[in-house]
Design a protein around this motif. Structure first.
Motif, PDB file in Angstrom:
ATOM      1  N   LEU A 174       0.833  -1.202   0.000  1.00 52.84           N
ATOM      2  CA  LEU A 174       0.000   0.000   0.000  1.00 52.84           C
ATOM      3  C   LEU A 174       0.868   1.252   0.000  1.00 52.84           C
ATOM      4  CD1 LEU A 174      -2.780  -0.971   2.575  1.00 52.84           C
ATOM      5  CD2 LEU A 174      -3.043  -0.703   0.097  1.00 52.84           C
ATOM      6  N   TRP A 175       1.940   1.215   0.764  1.00 54.60           N
ATOM      7  CA  TRP A 175       2.859   2.352   0.837  1.00 54.60           C
ATOM      8  C   TRP A 175       3.502   2.604  -0.521  1.00 54.60           C
ATOM      9  CZ3 TRP A 175       8.345   1.805   3.243  1.00 54.60           C
ATOM     10  CH2 TRP A 175       8.979   3.048   3.290  1.00 54.60           C
ATOM     11  N   GLN A 176       4.013   1.554  -1.132  1.00 58.78           N
ATOM     12  CA  GLN A 176       4.688   1.710  -2.408  1.00 58.78           C
ATOM     13  C   GLN A 176       3.712   2.034  -3.541  1.00 58.78           C
ATOM     14  OE1 GLN A 176       8.209   1.691  -2.658  1.00 58.78           O
ATOM     15  NE2 GLN A 176       7.810   1.845  -0.472  1.00 58.78           N
ATOM     16  N   ALA A 177       2.464   1.651  -3.389  1.00 57.76           N
ATOM     17  CA  ALA A 177       1.437   1.962  -4.388  1.00 57.76           C
ATOM     18  C   ALA A 177       0.893   3.382  -4.224  1.00 57.76           C
ATOM     19  CB  ALA A 177       0.298   0.959  -4.295  1.00 57.76           C
ATOM     20  N   ARG A 178       1.395   4.094  -3.241  1.00 57.23           N
ATOM     21  CA  ARG A 178       1.017   5.484  -2.969  1.00 57.23           C
ATOM     22  C   ARG A 178      -0.470   5.611  -2.642  1.00 57.23           C
ATOM     23  NH1 ARG A 178       5.239   8.599  -3.416  1.00 57.23           N
ATOM     24  NH2 ARG A 178       3.880  10.296  -2.765  1.00 57.23           N
ATOM     25  N   ASP A 179      -0.934   4.716  -1.778  1.00 57.57           N
ATOM     26  CA  ASP A 179      -2.273   4.870  -1.206  1.00 57.57           C
ATOM     27  C   ASP A 179      -2.171   5.973  -0.158  1.00 57.57           C
ATOM     28  OD1 ASP A 179      -4.572   4.740   0.402  1.00 57.57           O
ATOM     29  OD2 ASP A 179      -4.846   2.601  -0.011  1.00 57.57           O
ATOM     30  N   ILE A 180      -2.674   7.150  -0.493  1.00 55.37           N
ATOM     31  CA  ILE A 180      -2.400   8.333   0.330  1.00 55.37           C
ATOM     32  C   ILE A 180      -3.168   8.350   1.645  1.00 55.37           C
ATOM     33  CG2 ILE A 180      -1.762   9.691  -1.675  1.00 55.37           C
ATOM     34  CD1 ILE A 180      -4.483  11.111  -1.439  1.00 55.37           C
ATOM     35  N   ASP A 181      -4.149   7.446   1.797  1.00 52.91           N
ATOM     36  CA  ASP A 181      -4.896   7.378   3.049  1.00 52.91           C
ATOM     37  C   ASP A 181      -4.532   6.157   3.886  1.00 52.91           C
ATOM     38  OD1 ASP A 181      -6.553   9.764   2.840  1.00 52.91           O
ATOM     39  OD2 ASP A 181      -7.503   8.759   1.142  1.00 52.91           O
ATOM     40  N   ALA A 182      -3.614   5.341   3.387  1.00 56.46           N
ATOM     41  CA  ALA A 182      -3.173   4.172   4.144  1.00 56.46           C
ATOM     42  C   ALA A 182      -2.337   4.619   5.340  1.00 56.46           C
ATOM     43  CB  ALA A 182      -2.363   3.239   3.253  1.00 56.46           C
ATOM     44  N   VAL A 183      -2.537   3.956   6.465  1.00 60.14           N
ATOM     45  CA  VAL A 183      -1.774   4.236   7.684  1.00 60.14           C
ATOM     46  C   VAL A 183      -1.048   2.961   8.093  1.00 60.14           C
ATOM     47  CG1 VAL A 183      -1.888   4.965  10.099  1.00 60.14           C
ATOM     48  CG2 VAL A 183      -3.435   5.985   8.417  1.00 60.14           C
ATOM     49  N   MET A 184       0.250   3.055   8.276  1.00 66.04           N
ATOM     50  CA  MET A 184       1.033   1.904   8.688  1.00 66.04           C
ATOM     51  C   MET A 184       0.617   1.480  10.095  1.00 66.04           C
ATOM     52  SD  MET A 184       2.837   4.274   6.888  1.00 66.04           S
ATOM     53  CE  MET A 184       3.808   4.365   5.389  1.00 66.04           C
ATOM     54  N   PRO A 185       0.951   0.249  10.499  1.00 55.51           N
ATOM     55  CA  PRO A 185       0.692  -0.148  11.880  1.00 55.51           C
ATOM     56  C   PRO A 185       1.408   0.797  12.849  1.00 55.51           C
ATOM     57  CG  PRO A 185       1.291  -2.050  10.541  1.00 55.51           C
ATOM     58  CD  PRO A 185       1.552  -0.837   9.699  1.00 55.51           C
ATOM     59  N   HIS A 186       0.709   1.170  13.918  1.00 52.40           N
ATOM     60  CA  HIS A 186       1.313   2.058  14.910  1.00 52.40           C
ATOM     61  C   HIS A 186       2.378   1.299  15.702  1.00 52.40           C
ATOM     62  CE1 HIS A 186      -1.637   4.959  13.836  1.00 52.40           C
ATOM     63  NE2 HIS A 186      -2.654   4.323  14.418  1.00 52.40           N
ATOM     64  N   GLY A 187       3.425   2.005  16.058  1.00 52.49           N
ATOM     65  CA  GLY A 187       4.469   1.441  16.894  1.00 52.49           C
ATOM     66  C   GLY A 187       4.610   2.289  18.147  1.00 52.49           C
ATOM     67  N   GLU A 188       5.859   2.580  18.512  1.00 54.67           N
ATOM     68  CA  GLU A 188       6.107   3.468  19.656  1.00 54.67           C
ATOM     69  C   GLU A 188       5.503   4.850  19.386  1.00 54.67           C
ATOM     70  OE1 GLU A 188       9.959   5.403  21.984  1.00 54.67           O
ATOM     71  OE2 GLU A 188      10.205   3.565  20.802  1.00 54.67           O
ATOM     72  N   ARG A 189       5.485   5.232  18.109  1.00 56.89           N
ATOM     73  CA  ARG A 189       4.859   6.483  17.694  1.00 56.89           C
ATOM     74  C   ARG A 189       3.721   6.165  16.726  1.00 56.89           C
ATOM     75  NH1 ARG A 189       9.930   6.949  18.815  1.00 56.89           N
ATOM     76  NH2 ARG A 189      10.364   5.529  17.103  1.00 56.89           N
ATOM     77  N   LEU A 190       2.676   6.991  16.744  1.00 53.79           N
ATOM     78  CA  LEU A 190       1.553   6.797  15.839  1.00 53.79           C
ATOM     79  C   LEU A 190       1.969   7.129  14.411  1.00 53.79           C
ATOM     80  CD1 LEU A 190      -1.380   8.408  17.887  1.00 53.79           C
ATOM     81  CD2 LEU A 190      -0.731   5.989  17.757  1.00 53.79           C
ATOM     82  N   ALA A 191       1.508   6.329  13.471  1.00 56.87           N
ATOM     83  CA  ALA A 191       1.773   6.585  12.054  1.00 56.87           C
ATOM     84  C   ALA A 191       0.757   7.593  11.520  1.00 56.87           C
ATOM     85  CB  ALA A 191       1.691   5.287  11.265  1.00 56.87           C
ATOM     86  N   GLU A 192       1.096   8.214  10.398  1.00 61.60           N
ATOM     87  CA  GLU A 192       0.160   9.128   9.750  1.00 61.60           C
ATOM     88  C   GLU A 192       0.097   8.830   8.262  1.00 61.60           C
ATOM     89  OE1 GLU A 192       1.371  13.299  10.128  1.00 61.60           O
ATOM     90  OE2 GLU A 192       3.469  12.713   9.999  1.00 61.60           O
ATOM     91  N   SER A 193      -1.064   9.050   7.676  1.00 59.92           N
ATOM     92  CA  SER A 193      -1.221   8.857   6.236  1.00 59.92           C
ATOM     93  C   SER A 193      -0.450   9.931   5.488  1.00 59.92           C
ATOM     94  CB  SER A 193      -2.698   8.923   5.850  1.00 59.92           C
ATOM     95  OG  SER A 193      -3.187  10.250   6.000  1.00 59.92           O
TER      96      SER A 193
END
Length: 216
Positions: free
Chosen positions: A109-128
């Motif tokens: 999804l990241w490489q396909a440039r899905d601009i609303d995809a959010v990675m799994p959260h880790g120590e810090r929250l991810a953002e689209s």
């Protein structure tokens, strides 16, 4: 209102840049090469009539910005957390290949440039990417609003430069990135009523070997 000129600069190289390890909000310093790049950058901008130097609050950007500010007496370094790199959640600290191996669906999804995809959260929250883009453009508009008619050096991150380029060029957020974003490069924009325009991209003459040799 007179246009604000922004010299938008990517920080110098870090050890994680060199091995393609994703940094995001992890606070990584410059490596030796990045320090040399920052010194060369500072010298290249010594003759620029700067009114302010603004940086992301992450140390790789601040170190680079300090090398610029050092050549301009009376200019103190301002920091703005809104100029940070995109937050990548659990991806932060991982090599690109390991992300692909361990999180194949999210990586795709990241490489396909899905601009609303959010990675799994880790120590810090991810953002689209959409949220990141809105944060970055708002931050740059804020810099321009605080410095109308002035020239400001802004030191940030590769993703920040990508957002600015897309805004100035009117590019779709999900279109492929067909341009380079180089460490310690100088990229010149003007901002008029919140709208970014690009005047020069990817200035790196100060980083040629002869110039770098002089600051080692």
């Amino acid at each position: 209102m007179t246009d604000t000129t922004i010299l938008l600069i990517r920080h110098g190289e870090t050890a994680w840049n060199a091995v393609r390890r994703l940094q995001g909000h992890i606070d990584i310093p410059l490596n030796a090469q990045g320090e040399r790049q920052a010194m060369a950058l500072g010298r290249a901008l010594a003759a620029e009539a700067l009114d302010a130097v603004v940086s992301s609050d992450l140390q790789r950007a601040m170190q680079t910005a300090q090398a610029v500010a050092a050549h301009h007496a009376g200019l103190s370094l301002q920091t703005d957390a809104q100029l940070r790199e995109r937050a990548y959640g659990v991806f932060e600290g991982m090599l690109y290949q390991d992300i692909q191996d361990e999180y194949p669906a999210d990586f795709q999804l990241w490489q396909a440039r899905d601009i609303d995809a959010v990675m799994p959260h880790g120590e810090r929250l991810a953002e689209s990417f959409r949220h990141f883009y809105q944060r970055v453009i708002g931050a740059l508009q804020g810099v321009a609003a605080r410095h109308p008619g002035q020239t400001v050096a802004v030191v940030a991150h590769g993703g920040v430069l990508e957002c600015a380029y897309r805004a100035a060029r009117g590019m779709q957020l999900d279109s492929p990135r067909d341009f380079q974003v180089k460490n310690a490069s100088i990229n010149r924009f003007t901002v008029d009523h919140g709208k970014l325009a690009l005047t020069s991209w990817g200035e790196v003459d100060h980083l040629v070997l002869s110039a770098m040799d002089d600051v080692i």
